[in-house]
Design a protein around this motif. Structure first.
Motif, short mmCIF file in Angstrom:
data_model
loop_
_atom_site.label_atom_id
_atom_site.label_comp_id
_atom_site.label_asym_id
_atom_site.label_seq_id
_atom_site.Cartn_x
_atom_site.Cartn_y
_atom_site.Cartn_z
N LYS A 241 0.83 -1.21 0.00
CA LYS A 241 0.00 0.00 0.00
C LYS A 241 0.87 1.26 0.00
O LYS A 241 0.62 2.20 -0.77
N THR A 242 1.89 1.27 0.87
CA THR A 242 2.76 2.45 0.95
C THR A 242 3.53 2.64 -0.33
O THR A 242 3.54 3.73 -0.93
N LEU A 243 4.20 1.58 -0.79
CA LEU A 243 5.01 1.68 -2.00
C LEU A 243 4.16 1.98 -3.22
O LEU A 243 4.56 2.78 -4.09
N GLY A 244 2.97 1.36 -3.29
CA GLY A 244 2.09 1.60 -4.43
C GLY A 244 1.59 3.03 -4.47
O GLY A 244 1.54 3.65 -5.55
N THR A 245 1.24 3.58 -3.31
CA THR A 245 0.74 4.96 -3.26
C THR A 245 1.85 5.94 -3.60
O THR A 245 1.63 6.92 -4.32
N LEU A 246 3.07 5.67 -3.08
CA LEU A 246 4.22 6.52 -3.42
C LEU A 246 4.51 6.48 -4.92
O LEU A 246 4.72 7.53 -5.55
N LEU A 247 4.50 5.28 -5.47
CA LEU A 247 4.77 5.13 -6.91
C LEU A 247 3.71 5.84 -7.74
O LEU A 247 4.03 6.51 -8.74
N LEU A 248 2.44 5.73 -7.32
CA LEU A 248 1.37 6.42 -8.03
C LEU A 248 1.61 7.93 -8.03
O LEU A 248 1.48 8.60 -9.07
N GLY A 249 1.98 8.46 -6.86
CA GLY A 249 2.24 9.90 -6.76
C GLY A 249 3.39 10.33 -7.65
O GLY A 249 3.31 11.36 -8.34
N VAL A 250 4.47 9.55 -7.66
CA VAL A 250 5.62 9.89 -8.49
C VAL A 250 5.25 9.85 -9.98
O VAL A 250 5.64 10.74 -10.75
N LEU A 251 4.50 8.83 -10.39
CA LEU A 251 4.09 8.73 -11.80
C LEU A 251 3.22 9.91 -12.21
O LEU A 251 3.38 10.46 -13.31
N ILE A 252 2.29 10.30 -11.33
CA ILE A 252 1.43 11.46 -11.65
C ILE A 252 2.28 12.72 -11.79
O ILE A 252 2.07 13.53 -12.70
N LEU A 253 3.27 12.89 -10.91
CA LEU A 253 4.13 14.07 -10.99
C LEU A 253 4.99 14.05 -12.25
O LEU A 253 5.28 15.12 -12.82
N LEU A 254 5.40 12.87 -12.69
CA LEU A 254 6.15 12.77 -13.95
C LEU A 254 5.29 13.21 -15.13
O LEU A 254 5.75 13.94 -16.03
N VAL A 255 4.03 12.79 -15.12
CA VAL A 255 3.10 13.24 -16.17
C VAL A 255 2.93 14.75 -16.09
O VAL A 255 2.90 15.45 -17.12
N PHE A 256 2.83 15.28 -14.87
CA PHE A 256 2.71 16.72 -14.67
C PHE A 256 3.91 17.46 -15.28
O PHE A 256 3.74 18.45 -16.00
N VAL A 257 5.12 16.97 -15.00
CA VAL A 257 6.33 17.62 -15.51
C VAL A 257 6.34 17.62 -17.05
O VAL A 257 6.63 18.64 -17.68
N LEU A 258 6.01 16.47 -17.64
CA LEU A 258 5.98 16.37 -19.11
C LEU A 258 4.96 17.31 -19.71
O LEU A 258 5.20 17.96 -20.74
N ALA A 259 3.79 17.40 -19.06
CA ALA A 259 2.73 18.29 -19.56
C ALA A 259 3.14 19.75 -19.45
O ALA A 259 2.90 20.55 -20.36
N GLU A 260 3.79 20.13 -18.32
CA GLU A 260 4.16 21.53 -18.11
C GLU A 260 5.22 22.00 -19.10
O GLU A 260 5.25 23.18 -19.47
N LYS A 261 6.08 21.11 -19.54
CA LYS A 261 7.15 21.49 -20.47
C LYS A 261 6.61 22.01 -21.80
O LYS A 261 7.27 22.79 -22.48
N ASN A 262 5.43 21.57 -22.17
CA ASN A 262 4.87 21.92 -23.48
C ASN A 262 3.91 23.10 -23.44
O ASN A 262 3.29 23.41 -24.45
N LEU A 263 3.75 23.73 -22.29
CA LEU A 263 2.79 24.83 -22.16
C LEU A 263 3.49 26.17 -22.16
O LEU A 263 4.58 26.33 -21.59
N GLU A 264 2.86 27.16 -22.77
CA GLU A 264 3.42 28.51 -22.76
C GLU A 264 3.23 29.18 -21.41
O GLU A 264 4.07 29.96 -20.96
N HIS A 265 2.12 28.87 -20.73
CA HIS A 265 1.83 29.47 -19.42
C HIS A 265 1.53 28.35 -18.41
O HIS A 265 0.39 28.14 -18.02
N PRO A 266 2.56 27.63 -17.98
CA PRO A 266 2.33 26.50 -17.08
C PRO A 266 2.07 26.94 -15.64
O PRO A 266 2.41 28.06 -15.25
N LEU A 267 1.50 26.04 -14.86
CA LEU A 267 1.31 26.29 -13.43
C LEU A 267 2.65 26.43 -12.74
O LEU A 267 2.87 27.36 -11.95
N LEU A 268 3.58 25.51 -13.00
CA LEU A 268 4.91 25.54 -12.40
C LEU A 268 5.94 25.50 -13.53
O LEU A 268 6.20 24.43 -14.09
#
Length: 526
Positions: A241-268
């Motif tokens: 449960k702990t490792l799976g939840t941590l991994l899920l969070g990391v994967l979501i943040l990786l998707v976030f980083v990839l998405a932000e790189k392609n935006l002209e006005h990103p959140l971060l």
């Protein structure tokens, strides 16, 4: 004969209070003080809340966790909203909402209501906190920004330090609700003074779609990671449960980083992390509060449950830590101004490491003389690192991203603190579990009873000795002695781990940060 009519000099126009950066600093200090004080008084109030509202242990944990989760999910968004739509506006919204939620906690009368309003406190705190630094970055020139950050860090240290003392006095002599009502007068002052003096500060990027996808992805990623951290001790750090939840969070943040790189006005904006001082400062902020909050957590358990001091006495005994951090914050800012964070961040980390490793001398019956030098060293290191890392993060961000940088720094702070309390409690508990039976036997507890008391390891990990029925006073005394020694064993292991983490942080800061700090823009509030 001509007559010369004297011309009276016109009075100089009064300077607008909104153009004074030092008044801005005072205004944000009120809001920062309120949030910092609240964060540390709740730890003292929790047992009283549980007893009064008949809360279960999981419910009581959610009084803290709901706040942490909401805060982590919204901090960067709070900074972004301030940057785009008005830092002063979202600071004041945060102050007003935090104050109202605090009053509601005292009035609601149920543990479920307390949990809900604590989450709302987290949301409004996330609007308030990043915009304190965002406003300072926008109104102070680079020549005095470091000094302002030093005072900001000092206020943060003072408020956090006063929490256990003020909270202890209130819960012992008034009631637990008064801990939250205290925010009302502070919040009203912060709101009134802020509305009067804060400049209208924002960096509009024109009319474009707000990064909703980024908001959702970052919030979900941070929620998953912080949830895994706060549940890790009870779930087990190696559990699926702990490792799976941590991994899920990391994967979501990786998707976030990839998405932000392609935006002209990103959140971060990912370009912020190209600045090595900013990137390393974010990591060191997390390490700083990993060490500080984790250490305070188990030291307070030691003082109250092993040495049997009251909550107020324990808070007063930690005062050298608080005072040292107050003194160190402006010193750290001055040193960072002169030499850059490449000196001050490693210096602060080394001070913390030495102070923590000195606690390996701590015993069950150690005098206060064993503790206070470590408190002073830890406080000095914390204050220096807080000033240096804050300037490294916010001072190296463009003014237009000041609020986002403030949110990034506050997120690192909260995540580091959550990791510190959760991971170090788990480390401490593991060591207690492995040594408890042996320490009980060595203290004179009969072997069969000592083996049976292993089930009480969770209580012993909080410094509480079990009290089995039907044992003699002599055996009970041996149980107290053996339990206390097992707890101290756990403290030694936690101290060793924390000291090593701080040493690694010092090396990372020295190697990773380039010489000099380079805030490149002159602030303009508009």
């Amino acid at each position: 004969m001509s007559v010369v009519t004297p011309v009276r000099a016109l009075p100089a126009p009064a300077r607008d209070v909104r153009s004074n950066p030092w008044l801005t600093l005072i205004a944000v200090a009120f809001g920062l003080f309120m949030v910092g004080l609240d964060g540390s008084v709740v730890a003292i109030a929790n047992p009283y809340i549980g007893a009064d509202l008949n809360a279960t242990l999981p419910q009581l944990q959610w009084v803290t966790n709901s706040y942490l989760l909401a805060l982590a999910a919204v901090l960067v968004l709070g900074g972004k909203l301030g940057d785009r739509f008005g830092r002063h506006t979202f600071f004041l919204i945060g102050v007003a909402g935090f104050t109202v939620a605090s009053i509601a906690i005292g009035l609601v009368g149920s543990i479920e209501g307390v949990i809900v309003f604590r989450a709302l406190q987290g949301v409004f705190g996330a609007l308030l906190m990043p915009n304190t630094l965002g406003l300072l970055r926008a109104v102070f020139p680079p020549s005095t920004f470091g000094r302002a950050v030093g005072i900001w860090a000092m206020v943060s240290s003072v408020s956090t330090a006063l929490g256990p003392i003020v909270g202890g006095l209130l819960v012992e002599h008034v009631n637990w609700e008064s801990v939250f009502y205290l925010n009302a007068p502070i919040g009203v002052i912060a709101l009134a003074f802020g509305a009067w003096v804060l400049p209208k500060s924002k960096n509009s990027t024109g009319h474009h779609r707000f990064d909703i996808a980024g908001v959702v992805l970052l919030a979900l990623g941070m929620l998953a990671i912080v949830y895994a951290v706060v549940q890790g001790e009870s779930w087990g750090w190696g559990s699926p449960k702990t490792l799976g939840t941590l991994l899920l969070g990391v994967l979501i943040l990786l998707v976030f980083v990839l998405a932000e790189k392609n935006l002209e006005h990103p959140l971060l904006p990912m370009r912020l992390f190209r600045n090595r001082s900013l990137a390393i400062g974010t990591v060191i902020t997390a390490v700083n509060f990993f060490a500080l909050l984790g250490t305070i957590f188990y030291v307070l358990l030691y003082l109250q449950n092993v040495r049997v001091y009251t909550a107020v006495e324990a808070g007063l005994l930690t005062l050298p830590l608080s005072l040292a951090s107050v003194v160190a914050a402006p010193i750290g800012a001055a040193l960072t101004d002169k030499y850059g964070p490449r000196l001050t961040m490693p210096l602060g980390m080394l001070l913390q490491a030495v102070a923590l490793l000195a606690l390996l001398r701590l015993g069950v019956d150690s005098s206060y003389l064993t503790l206070w030098p470590s408190f002073v060293g830890l406080g000095l290191g914390t204050g220096i690192v807080l000033s240096a890392s804050s300037e490294a993060i916010v001072g190296n961000a463009p003014v237009k991203d000041a609020g986002v940088a403030g949110g990034l720094q506050a997120t690192a702070l909260q995540l580091g603190g959550a990791l510190g309390t959760s991971v170090l409690l788990s480390v401490l508990s593991g060591r207690v579990g492995s040594t408890l039976t042996g320490e009980l036997t060595a203290a004179g507890v009969p072997a069969p009873l000592a083996s049976g008391l292993h089930e009480a390891k969770d209580a012993v990990a909080q410094g509480v000795a079990p009290t089995p029925a039907g044992v003699s006073a002599q055996v009970q005394s041996a149980i107290v002695e053996g339990s206390a020694q097992a707890f101290v064993n756990g403290v030694h292991t936690a101290v060793l781990v924390t000291g090593i983490v701080c040493l690694i942080g010092a090396v990372v800061a020295y190697v990773g940060v380039r010489r000099g700090a380079t805030p490149v823009e002159t602030p303009v509030a508009h």
